[in-house]
Each structure stands twice: as C-alpha cells, then as structure tokens.
Design a protein around this motif. Structure first.
Motif, mmCIF file in Angstrom:
data_model
loop_
_atom_site.group_PDB
_atom_site.id
_atom_site.type_symbol
_atom_site.label_atom_id
_atom_site.label_comp_id
_atom_site.label_asym_id
_atom_site.label_seq_id
_atom_site.Cartn_x
_atom_site.Cartn_y
_atom_site.Cartn_z
ATOM 1 N N PRO A 159 0.838 -1.189 0.000
ATOM 2 C CA PRO A 159 0.000 0.000 0.000
ATOM 3 C C PRO A 159 0.877 1.245 0.000
ATOM 4 O O PRO A 159 1.937 1.281 0.613
ATOM 5 C CB PRO A 159 -0.787 -0.118 1.303
ATOM 6 N N THR A 160 0.461 2.285 -0.694
ATOM 7 C CA THR A 160 1.213 3.527 -0.726
ATOM 8 C C THR A 160 0.527 4.551 0.149
ATOM 9 O O THR A 160 -0.635 4.420 0.493
ATOM 10 C CB THR A 160 1.327 4.057 -2.167
ATOM 11 N N THR A 161 1.284 5.577 0.491
ATOM 12 C CA THR A 161 0.753 6.588 1.399
ATOM 13 C C THR A 161 0.381 7.871 0.675
ATOM 14 O O THR A 161 -0.088 8.804 1.305
ATOM 15 C CB THR A 161 1.793 6.906 2.486
ATOM 16 N N GLN A 162 0.602 7.934 -0.636
ATOM 17 C CA GLN A 162 0.329 9.156 -1.369
ATOM 18 C C GLN A 162 -1.177 9.327 -1.555
ATOM 19 O O GLN A 162 -1.838 8.508 -2.180
ATOM 20 C CB GLN A 162 1.017 9.110 -2.751
ATOM 21 N N THR A 163 -1.751 10.387 -0.998
ATOM 22 C CA THR A 163 -3.191 10.607 -1.077
ATOM 23 C C THR A 163 -3.547 11.821 -1.924
ATOM 24 O O THR A 163 -4.712 12.044 -2.217
ATOM 25 C CB THR A 163 -3.785 10.789 0.326
ATOM 26 N N SER A 164 -2.567 12.637 -2.300
ATOM 27 C CA SER A 164 -2.837 13.809 -3.116
ATOM 28 C C SER A 164 -1.705 13.994 -4.122
ATOM 29 O O SER A 164 -0.635 13.419 -3.984
ATOM 30 C CB SER A 164 -2.969 15.056 -2.235
ATOM 31 N N ARG A 165 -1.966 14.810 -5.108
ATOM 32 C CA ARG A 165 -0.967 15.053 -6.146
ATOM 33 C C ARG A 165 0.208 15.843 -5.562
ATOM 34 O O ARG A 165 0.015 16.943 -5.032
ATOM 35 C CB ARG A 165 -1.607 15.833 -7.290
ATOM 36 N N PRO A 166 1.416 15.311 -5.632
ATOM 37 C CA PRO A 166 2.564 16.013 -5.059
ATOM 38 C C PRO A 166 3.049 17.128 -5.972
ATOM 39 O O PRO A 166 2.820 17.108 -7.190
ATOM 40 C CB PRO A 166 3.615 14.910 -4.939
ATOM 41 N N SER A 167 3.738 18.080 -5.402
ATOM 42 C CA SER A 167 4.356 19.142 -6.204
ATOM 43 C C SER A 167 5.829 18.852 -6.460
ATOM 44 O O SER A 167 6.418 19.393 -7.402
ATOM 45 C CB SER A 167 4.218 20.490 -5.497
ATOM 46 N N ASP A 168 6.421 17.986 -5.627
ATOM 47 C CA ASP A 168 7.842 17.660 -5.731
ATOM 48 C C ASP A 168 8.039 16.150 -5.640
ATOM 49 O O ASP A 168 7.302 15.464 -4.913
ATOM 50 C CB ASP A 168 8.635 18.314 -4.603
ATOM 51 N N VAL A 169 9.034 15.648 -6.370
ATOM 52 C CA VAL A 169 9.421 14.245 -6.243
ATOM 53 C C VAL A 169 10.932 14.151 -6.295
ATOM 54 O O VAL A 169 11.615 15.038 -6.812
ATOM 55 C CB VAL A 169 8.833 13.354 -7.371
ATOM 56 N N TYR A 170 11.450 13.068 -5.728
ATOM 57 C CA TYR A 170 12.845 12.690 -5.950
ATOM 58 C C TYR A 170 12.889 11.743 -7.148
ATOM 59 O O TYR A 170 11.949 10.973 -7.383
ATOM 60 C CB TYR A 170 13.415 11.963 -4.739
ATOM 61 N N PHE A 171 14.002 11.788 -7.872
ATOM 62 C CA PHE A 171 14.198 10.871 -8.995
ATOM 63 C C PHE A 171 15.433 10.032 -8.723
ATOM 64 O O PHE A 171 16.538 10.563 -8.562
ATOM 65 C CB PHE A 171 14.365 11.646 -10.301
ATOM 66 N N PHE A 172 15.239 8.698 -8.627
ATOM 67 C CA PHE A 172 16.356 7.774 -8.462
ATOM 68 C C PHE A 172 16.600 7.123 -9.813
ATOM 69 O O PHE A 172 15.820 6.294 -10.280
ATOM 70 C CB PHE A 172 16.026 6.723 -7.406
ATOM 71 N N ALA A 173 17.690 7.484 -10.463
ATOM 72 C CA ALA A 173 17.878 7.156 -11.878
ATOM 73 C C ALA A 173 18.188 5.686 -12.142
ATOM 74 O O ALA A 173 17.840 5.178 -13.202
ATOM 75 C CB ALA A 173 18.999 8.014 -12.466
ATOM 76 N N THR A 174 18.843 4.997 -11.215
ATOM 77 C CA THR A 174 19.423 3.655 -11.354
ATOM 78 C C THR A 174 20.772 3.757 -12.061
ATOM 79 O O THR A 174 20.988 4.635 -12.904
ATOM 80 C CB THR A 174 18.540 2.632 -12.099
ATOM 81 N N CYS A 175 21.664 2.845 -11.745
ATOM 82 C CA CYS A 175 23.006 2.895 -12.322
ATOM 83 C C CYS A 175 22.995 2.526 -13.805
ATOM 84 O O CYS A 175 23.799 3.046 -14.582
ATOM 85 C CB CYS A 175 23.970 2.016 -11.537
ATOM 86 N N VAL A 176 22.071 1.645 -14.236
ATOM 87 C CA VAL A 176 22.019 1.275 -15.657
ATOM 88 C C VAL A 176 21.588 2.472 -16.494
ATOM 89 O O VAL A 176 22.154 2.743 -17.559
ATOM 90 C CB VAL A 176 21.072 0.074 -15.878
ATOM 91 N N VAL A 177 20.580 3.214 -16.032
ATOM 92 C CA VAL A 177 20.164 4.414 -16.744
ATOM 93 C C VAL A 177 21.304 5.428 -16.754
ATOM 94 O O VAL A 177 21.626 6.017 -17.797
ATOM 95 C CB VAL A 177 18.896 5.020 -16.102
ATOM 96 N N ASP A 178 21.925 5.628 -15.620
ATOM 97 C CA ASP A 178 22.997 6.617 -15.511
ATOM 98 C C ASP A 178 24.152 6.305 -16.443
ATOM 99 O O ASP A 178 24.691 7.202 -17.112
ATOM 100 C CB ASP A 178 23.476 6.675 -14.059
ATOM 101 N N GLN A 179 24.536 5.031 -16.525
ATOM 102 C CA GLN A 179 25.723 4.654 -17.285
ATOM 103 C C GLN A 179 25.451 4.351 -18.761
ATOM 104 O O GLN A 179 26.302 4.615 -19.608
ATOM 105 C CB GLN A 179 26.375 3.422 -16.641
ATOM 106 N N PHE A 180 24.271 3.801 -19.073
ATOM 107 C CA PHE A 180 24.034 3.300 -20.422
ATOM 108 C C PHE A 180 22.847 3.935 -21.147
ATOM 109 O O PHE A 180 22.823 3.971 -22.372
ATOM 110 C CB PHE A 180 23.821 1.778 -20.389
ATOM 111 N N PHE A 181 21.840 4.420 -20.401
ATOM 112 C CA PHE A 181 20.653 4.986 -21.029
ATOM 113 C C PHE A 181 20.304 6.346 -20.419
ATOM 114 O O PHE A 181 19.175 6.560 -19.968
ATOM 115 C CB PHE A 181 19.455 4.037 -20.852
ATOM 116 N N PRO A 182 21.243 7.283 -20.378
ATOM 117 C CA PRO A 182 20.942 8.571 -19.741
ATOM 118 C C PRO A 182 19.768 9.296 -20.387
ATOM 119 O O PRO A 182 19.029 10.016 -19.705
ATOM 120 C CB PRO A 182 22.250 9.350 -19.882
ATOM 121 N N GLY A 183 19.593 9.109 -21.687
ATOM 122 C CA GLY A 183 18.475 9.753 -22.368
ATOM 123 C C GLY A 183 17.132 9.328 -21.816
ATOM 124 O O GLY A 183 16.194 10.133 -21.729
#
Length: 262
Positions: free
Chosen positions: A4-28
């Motif tokens: 279950p998630t705790t998000q009950t309303s539309r957020p204005s801010d988020v964090y982005f966790f890119a993953t190492c594969v995206v960072d190293q091989f698929f930055p686009g």
C-alpha cells in the motif's frame, strides 16, 4: 504484490532515483522520464550522491555489501516526497527489500520502511498518482511491451505500463508468446550463467520479432540492454545495417508520442 502507498494527493515535488544502468548506459531515458514528470507540473529533484540501489550484491547473496550500499541511499531523500524510479527491478529492491536488509537495525529499519512507502516505479506513478492521460500525437504504430521479472512479480507494474500504452490512440500493442518469461538478464545471472542467459534472450528476441512490432518498449533498461544487444548481435552476424528490433524505454516512447521528444 505491491505494498500500500501513502500518497493521497498530487505532489508538487518528487525525488528521482535514476538507477546505475540508466545513468551509465541509457541517460536519455532518465532525462525523458524527468521531462515527462516536469510536463505534469512536478518539480523533480535529483540527489547527485545517489549510486546503485544494491540489488546486484543482494541478489548474489552478499547482504552485507548490499546493506552498505543501501544505507547510503537512505540518507539521500530527507523530505517526505515520492521517490520515482524508472525501473521495476530497482524500485522493487528499494520498496520490498530495504526493510528486510535492516531488520536487525531498528533505527535504519524505520528509515527504510518510511522510504519504502514513498517508492514508485515510473509508470505506476504516472497512472496511480498523476492520472496521466497521454494524448497521442504520432502516427499509426505497432509496439510490443516487455516487462522485467521484478516489475511484473514484485511491483505489478506491467499493468500500468499496459494502461499507458493503451491510452495512445494510434498505437497498437502486440502480444508476445513469452510475455511473462525472463529475458535472461537478471543482473549478475547473465555473467554467472552466460549459456543459460544466452538461450533465454534468444527465445525472448525470437518471440518479440514474431509479433511483427516495429519496436519493443520496456520500463527496465537492464532488460533493454540485454534484448537490444542480442538483436544487434544477430543483425551483425546477418550483415544487416539497420536494426531488426529497435527499442527504447517507455519514458522516451511516451514523451515522443505526446509531442515532447524527437
């Protein structure tokens, strides 16, 4: 199997966790995912000290090493904002396995549990939190969707990926015979068991090509790297100059189809 998630309303801010594969091989793909979120009026924050989620060590049985990597990530998201991850496998690690890693450390376990409740895979966040309704700006197109094992079995986000593609009016989504089967990547599995991994990706690529789709889309770049790499090897062996199986992350596909990408 999602928590279950705790998000009950539309957020204005988020964090982005890119993953190492995206960072190293698929930055686009990472940049396209961020653009998709920003076009929905979301401020995206990228902690620059982020590294690997720890899944390779964890799935290989090296829990202490995974714990050290995970402990670093626990310090990067101090505000109570959602954490959006463009990968079902990395999101699954952070959401389902971080609390287990710190079961013997009450203080860090509490932090891991609070973090876990804020983790969303990208397509899940677009559908379940933002109610993203894509407006298709492209021409007629036939694609086939591949979902990673963790995305399907841990996060259940093959359903949100399907929903997003179904919302594109001029996109036809083909069904592959091996839809629920692993592509053979499995992180370190592909290195430890190359013959088995090679046979699995051979079957997967064959099934994807058999659909007649113009391209494969996936929300997991590890799978894409494996699938597209094998297809490119086949093309090289056959002397083809054009890719027989193009593909891209679903974020890039959605951004382009909705008028925001090339």
């Amino acid at each position: 199997m999602t928590n279950p998630t705790t998000q009950t309303s539309r957020p204005s801010d988020v964090y982005f966790f890119a993953t190492c594969v995206v960072d190293q091989f698929f930055p686009g793909a990472g940049l396209d995912a961020i653009t998709l979120l920003e076009r929905q009026g979301i401020r995206v924050h990228f902690p620059e000290d982020q590294t690997c989620c720890g899944q390779p060590a964890y799935s290989s049985g090296f829990e202490e090493e995974a714990r050290r990597v995970a402990a670093h990530q626990l310090t990067l998201f101090p505000n109570d904002w959602p954490i959006v991850v463009p990968s079902g496998s990395c999101a699954g690690m952070m959401k389902h396995h971080y609390p287990k890693l710190f079961a013997a450390d009450p203080a860090r376990k509490a932090v891991a549990e609070r973090l876990s409740a804020r983790v969303y895979e990208l397509t899940q966040f677009l559908v379940e939190v933002l109610d993203f309704q894509p407006q298709d700006c492209g021409g007629d197109c036939k694609v086939v969707l591949h979902t990673s094992c963790s995305a399907r079995r841990e996060m259940g986000v093959h359903l949100t990926g399907r929903k997003l593609l179904a919302g594109l009016e001029k996109v036809s989504v083909a069904q592959q015979d091996h839809e629920s089967e692993c592509c053979g990547f499995g992180g370190t599995f592909a290195v430890k068991q190359p013959e088995i991994s090679g046979a699995m990706v051979e079957d997967k690529v064959k099934a994807l090509k058999a659909t007649g789709a113009e391209r494969v889309v996936s929300a997991d770049c590890g799978c894409l790297m494996n699938i597209l790499g094998h297809a490119a090897w086949q093309d090289q062996q056959a002397g083809r100059s054009e890719p027989s199986l193009p593909g891209e992350h679903i974020a890039s596909f959605l951004l382009r189809r909705t008028g925001g990408g090339k």
